[in-house]
Design a protein around this motif. Sequence first.
Motif, PDB file in Angstrom:
ATOM      1  N   VAL A  16       0.851  -1.184   0.000  1.00  0.00           N
ATOM      2  CA  VAL A  16       0.000   0.000   0.000  1.00  0.00           C
ATOM      3  C   VAL A  16       0.892   1.240   0.000  1.00  0.00           C
ATOM      4  O   VAL A  16       1.994   1.229   0.533  1.00  0.00           O
ATOM      5  CB  VAL A  16      -0.971   0.062   1.202  1.00  0.00           C
ATOM      6  N   VAL A  17       0.367   2.278  -0.617  1.00  0.00           N
ATOM      7  CA  VAL A  17       1.024   3.578  -0.639  1.00  0.00           C
ATOM      8  C   VAL A  17       0.317   4.473   0.362  1.00  0.00           C
ATOM      9  O   VAL A  17      -0.914   4.489   0.428  1.00  0.00           O
ATOM     10  CB  VAL A  17       0.952   4.199  -2.054  1.00  0.00           C
ATOM     11  N   VAL A  18       1.089   5.222   1.132  1.00  0.00           N
ATOM     12  CA  VAL A  18       0.541   6.238   2.022  1.00  0.00           C
ATOM     13  C   VAL A  18       1.029   7.575   1.510  1.00  0.00           C
ATOM     14  O   VAL A  18       2.238   7.786   1.350  1.00  0.00           O
ATOM     15  CB  VAL A  18       0.986   6.026   3.488  1.00  0.00           C
ATOM     16  N   LEU A  19       0.080   8.479   1.220  1.00  0.00           N
ATOM     17  CA  LEU A  19       0.449   9.817   0.762  1.00  0.00           C
ATOM     18  C   LEU A  19       0.647  10.735   1.953  1.00  0.00           C
ATOM     19  O   LEU A  19      -0.242  10.880   2.794  1.00  0.00           O
ATOM     20  CB  LEU A  19      -0.639  10.412  -0.134  1.00  0.00           C
ATOM     21  N   GLY A  20       1.801  11.366   2.014  1.00  0.00           N
ATOM     22  CA  GLY A  20       2.072  12.352   3.044  1.00  0.00           C
ATOM     23  C   GLY A  20       1.450  13.686   2.684  1.00  0.00           C
ATOM     24  O   GLY A  20       0.799  13.844   1.644  1.00  0.00           O
ATOM     25  N   SER A  21       1.684  14.661   3.539  1.00  0.00           N
ATOM     26  CA  SER A  21       1.063  15.974   3.335  1.00  0.00           C
ATOM     27  C   SER A  21       1.987  16.977   2.664  1.00  0.00           C
ATOM     28  O   SER A  21       1.608  18.110   2.438  1.00  0.00           O
ATOM     29  CB  SER A  21       0.588  16.533   4.669  1.00  0.00           C
ATOM     30  N   GLY A  22       3.201  16.571   2.338  1.00  0.00           N
ATOM     31  CA  GLY A  22       4.126  17.498   1.697  1.00  0.00           C
ATOM     32  C   GLY A  22       4.698  18.478   2.701  1.00  0.00           C
ATOM     33  O   GLY A  22       4.694  18.225   3.908  1.00  0.00           O
ATOM     34  N   GLU A  31       0.628  17.004  12.856  1.00  0.00           N
ATOM     35  CA  GLU A  31      -0.391  16.003  13.170  1.00  0.00           C
ATOM     36  C   GLU A  31      -0.693  15.107  11.978  1.00  0.00           C
ATOM     37  O   GLU A  31      -0.987  13.927  12.129  1.00  0.00           O
ATOM     38  CB  GLU A  31      -1.678  16.652  13.701  1.00  0.00           C
ATOM     39  N   PHE A  32      -0.605  15.627  10.765  1.00  0.00           N
ATOM     40  CA  PHE A  32      -0.844  14.804   9.585  1.00  0.00           C
ATOM     41  C   PHE A  32       0.310  13.830   9.375  1.00  0.00           C
ATOM     42  O   PHE A  32       0.109  12.680   9.004  1.00  0.00           O
ATOM     43  CB  PHE A  32      -1.071  15.660   8.345  1.00  0.00           C
ATOM     44  N   ASP A  33       1.513  14.288   9.616  1.00  0.00           N
ATOM     45  CA  ASP A  33       2.663  13.413   9.494  1.00  0.00           C
ATOM     46  C   ASP A  33       2.582  12.281  10.518  1.00  0.00           C
ATOM     47  O   ASP A  33       2.852  11.121  10.207  1.00  0.00           O
ATOM     48  CB  ASP A  33       3.955  14.199   9.678  1.00  0.00           C
ATOM     49  N   TYR A  34       2.184  12.609  11.730  1.00  0.00           N
ATOM     50  CA  TYR A  34       2.028  11.622  12.797  1.00  0.00           C
ATOM     51  C   TYR A  34       0.991  10.572  12.399  1.00  0.00           C
ATOM     52  O   TYR A  34       1.197   9.372  12.594  1.00  0.00           O
ATOM     53  CB  TYR A  34       1.605  12.351  14.074  1.00  0.00           C
ATOM     54  N   SER A  35      -0.089  11.018  11.788  1.00  0.00           N
ATOM     55  CA  SER A  35      -1.119  10.080  11.311  1.00  0.00           C
ATOM     56  C   SER A  35      -0.582   9.178  10.206  1.00  0.00           C
ATOM     57  O   SER A  35      -0.861   7.979  10.187  1.00  0.00           O
ATOM     58  CB  SER A  35      -2.335  10.850  10.782  1.00  0.00           C
ATOM     59  N   VAL A  92      -4.098   2.908  -2.107  1.00  0.00           N
ATOM     60  CA  VAL A  92      -3.414   4.149  -1.751  1.00  0.00           C
ATOM     61  C   VAL A  92      -4.203   4.789  -0.616  1.00  0.00           C
ATOM     62  O   VAL A  92      -5.400   5.023  -0.756  1.00  0.00           O
ATOM     63  CB  VAL A  92      -3.334   5.124  -2.949  1.00  0.00           C
ATOM     64  N   ILE A  93      -3.532   5.048   0.490  1.00  0.00           N
ATOM     65  CA  ILE A  93      -4.186   5.661   1.642  1.00  0.00           C
ATOM     66  C   ILE A  93      -3.995   7.167   1.543  1.00  0.00           C
ATOM     67  O   ILE A  93      -2.871   7.662   1.590  1.00  0.00           O
ATOM     68  CB  ILE A  93      -3.606   5.112   2.962  1.00  0.00           C
ATOM     69  N   VAL A  94      -5.111   7.897   1.392  1.00  0.00           N
ATOM     70  CA  VAL A  94      -5.040   9.341   1.187  1.00  0.00           C
ATOM     71  C   VAL A  94      -5.553  10.141   2.382  1.00  0.00           C
ATOM     72  O   VAL A  94      -5.246  11.315   2.511  1.00  0.00           O
ATOM     73  CB  VAL A  94      -5.819   9.775  -0.077  1.00  0.00           C
ATOM     74  N   GLN A  95      -6.340   9.523   3.245  1.00  0.00           N
ATOM     75  CA  GLN A  95      -7.049  10.287   4.263  1.00  0.00           C
ATOM     76  C   GLN A  95      -6.158  10.739   5.417  1.00  0.00           C
ATOM     77  O   GLN A  95      -6.613  11.484   6.274  1.00  0.00           O
ATOM     78  CB  GLN A  95      -8.271   9.535   4.783  1.00  0.00           C
ATOM     79  N   LEU A  96      -4.899  10.329   5.467  1.00  0.00           N
ATOM     80  CA  LEU A  96      -4.033  10.686   6.590  1.00  0.00           C
ATOM     81  C   LEU A  96      -3.148  11.893   6.320  1.00  0.00           C
ATOM     82  O   LEU A  96      -2.580  12.468   7.219  1.00  0.00           O
ATOM     83  CB  LEU A  96      -3.153   9.486   6.966  1.00  0.00           C
TER      84      LEU A  96
END
Length: 105
Positions: A16-22, A31-35, A92-96
Amino acid sequence: TFGEENESIRSEKKKVVVLGSGPNRVGQGIEFDYSCVHGVLAAKECGYETIMINCNPETVSTDPDVADKLYFEPVFWEHIYEIILQENPVGVIVQLGGQTALKLA
């Protein structure tokens, strides 16, 4: 784009791919990075190979020891699409990753 210079070797594992927040900016902080990090850890526990896409050198999600594979790339569709084609993930996990990742969904 990936071409002859591509160093990434695709495994045959479920991934699975996890998209970070940039990059950090107003409304998109740590908090988004932590998620994202906890999402990666949860996916690993479920037996998936984990792939993080993010481009912020100041965050834990871009630590090479967090995900099985790290793409230190801008969180833009063109880059993400090429990575998805290369890796062939089951999801792809986008919600985090906050608004950046959600808008790409």
